[in-house]
Enzyme design. Structure first.
Site, PDB file in Angstrom:
ATOM      1  N   HIS A   6      33.433  73.244 106.285  1.00 27.41           N
ATOM      2  CA  HIS A   6      31.966  73.323 106.132  1.00 27.41           C
ATOM      3  C   HIS A   6      31.484  72.657 104.847  1.00 27.41           C
ATOM      4  CE1 HIS A   6      31.104  76.320 109.428  1.00 27.41           C
ATOM      5  NE2 HIS A   6      32.421  76.343 109.373  1.00 27.41           N
ATOM      6  N   ASP A  57      26.504  68.987  98.557  1.00 29.31           N
ATOM      7  CA  ASP A  57      26.450  70.059  99.556  1.00 29.31           C
ATOM      8  C   ASP A  57      26.983  69.506 100.867  1.00 29.31           C
ATOM      9  OD1 ASP A  57      25.800  72.455 100.869  1.00 29.31           O
ATOM     10  OD2 ASP A  57      23.874  72.626  99.840  1.00 29.31           O
TER      11      ASP A  57
END
Ligand code: ADP
Ligand code: F6P
Length: 462
Positions: A162, A370
């Site tokens: 992720h 991110d």
């Protein structure tokens, strides 16, 4: 004997929260997009989710919630410190986020990481039926694919990361580099958020282990391991529904009123994490106040910073820095009863978050790095009224999809200020046009599609 499942998800956390209920406590499904996406697949296959239930007391035995079997894995206090706070969140997390804070390397953390990964692999091996599909999630469990393959060569194993996957140069810092790479190569399919991350991984396999690759496929012994990009998303329909809910809209109005009905509400919503660029965004706001481009009470900022990983040193330091900056801005620009920055170090319900999204004229999502950033996607989906504007860091995975956002480089203070300035002053027609295009994208690229695409590829049906 444990019931065995044809579909197993393995993740650090179970997708449930223990809450107070009549006559004691009970487990409720947590609201995350991942469980929403996987719920239909789990329910259809009598699936099992293997994960940590939270806490360091003895783990509960297996139980069911909403048609999903949950198989808790215990962690001791020492393991929580070394596997979760140490190796996962003070070594791997900062390293994979471009070392925006220096990663720390400790032997005892690596040992705990290996021990806990083996426990997750044991649990998955126990609950998986013959030939089952097992989907391992995220950076806390990178050794599980190989450990599981050793125990159960009959399984089809997928892994999804992720968070970002770093460049070869950065990855090479890690003392556990060979072990982690071999761990990941235990999977049949390794998924990343971005194409570049998948390329980093494939090239790393050649660089570190001398493995051959053709296209996106690495040859390991007599097996083929495929790598690919599968950008994760949100349950778009759910967030659209929330944004359209009259109660949420009434709450959004009330929030604006409580803020003093300013002309411009600027919002940030993050875990309090040093990768999120919270200080950079506060600084941009402060400088625009100093330049009189913005002024209180016409413009206010709301920064929600959910407590996270609070015992890890970098997170403690960040909290001090953010709170100092909030204090500085309020000291200089607030008035009695009118703060310039409303800082909320708290967790909120999905409905309250949706109301905040609806109340905000500008949403600032400015991470230094991110993997994806779901907050950016949630904000867009909540704005069925086509109101609002999104300032988004180029270093968030979401920037590859939400191209109509006001993109900025969070490492460049003038760039952040410029994007904020443009978002505050954008004319309505242009703002609505941008929002509409991004919403259209999210409607088709939702979390369900993400899960289906990955699983189809994993099962070799693509
Ligand atoms: P990360 O996975 O690094 O935390 P994301 O932006 O991808 O970052 O996901 C964060 C998730 O947590 C989003 O679904 C968001 O709605 C939720 N969230 C963030 N802040 C809060 C909060 N204060 N209260 C409740 N949920 C939050
Ligand atoms: O997306 C990254 C991630 O670490 C997830 O694996 C995790 O569920 C989430 O952020 C929250 O972090 P934590 O589990 O450390 O509270």
């Amino acid at each position: 004997m444990t019931e065995r499942s044809a579909f197993v998800v393995v993740a650090n956390r179970l997708p449930v929260d223990e809450v107070a209920a009549e006559g004691g406590r009970e487990w409720r499904r947590s609201p995350g997009g991942l469980v929403t996406a996987l719920h239909p697949v789990l329910a259809a296959h009598q699936g099992t989710w293997v994960g940590w239930a939270g806490g360091t007391d003895a783990a509960p035995g297996p139980f069911d919630v909403d048609g999903i079997h949950l198989h808790p894995v215990p962690l001791s206090g020492d393991e929580l410190e070394k596997y979760y706070e140490g190796q996962s969140n003070a070594t791997i997390w900062p390293l994979y986020h471009d070392a925006v804070e220096p990663p720390m390397y400790k032997r005892s953390w690596r040992d705990a990481y290996r021990r806990v990964n083996a426990r997750f692999a044991d649990a998955a091996a126990e609950v998986a039926a013959d030939g089952a599909t097992v989907w391992v999630q995220d950076y806390q469990l990178q050794l599980v694919p190989a450990m599981l393959r050793e125990r159960r060569p009959d399984l089809r194993i997928g892994f999804f990361l992720h968070i970002p996957f770093p460049s070869i140069e950065l990855f090479m810092q890690m003392p556990q580099r060979v072990e982690i790479l071999r761990g990941l190569l235990g999977a049949d399919l390794v998924g990343f958020q971005q194409r570049l991350a998948a390329q980093n991984f494939i090239r790393l396999a050649r660089h570190l282990l001398g493995l051959r690759y053709v296209g996106q496929t690495v040859e390991v012994d007599d097996r083929r391991v495929k790598a690919g990009a599968f950008p994760i998303s949100i349950d778009t329909a759910e967030m659209e529904r929330m944004g359209a809910d009259p109660e949420v809209q009434a709450r959004a109005k009330q929030i604006r009123k409580e803020l003093g009905d300013p002309k411009t509400v600027i919002l940030g919503v993050d875990r309090l994490d040093y990768t999120k660029g919270i200080e950079q965004r506060l600084k941009a706001f402060r400088e625009l106040l100093a330049e009189d481009f913005l002024s209180v009470p016409d413009a206010v900022m709301v920064q929600v910073a959910t407590p996270s990983r609070e015992r890890v040193e970098h997170y403690q330091t960040l909290r001090v820095k953010v709170e100092r900056e909030v204090g500085r801005i309020n000291g200089e620009y607030a008035r009695v009863g009118v703060p310039a920055v409303h800082y909320l170090h708290q967790s909120y319900s999905r409905a309250e978050l949706a109301a905040l999204y609806r109340a905000a004229d500008v949403m600032m999502v400015t991470p230094l790095r991110d993997g994806m950033n779901l907050v950016a996607k949630e904000y867009v989906a909540a704005r069925g009224d086509l109101g609002g504007a999104l300032v988004l860091s180029e270093f968030a995975g979401a920037a590859s999809e939400l191209k109509q956002a006001f993109l900025c480089n969070p490492h460049d203070p003038d760039g952040v200020k410029d994007a904020l300035r443009r978002a505050v002053t954008v004319d309505q027609v242009e703002a609505r046009r941008r929002m509409r295009i991004m919403q259209r994208h999210l409607r088709s690229h939702n979390v369900e599609r993400w899960a289906n695409t990955f699983l189809t590829e994993l099962r070799g049906e693509a």
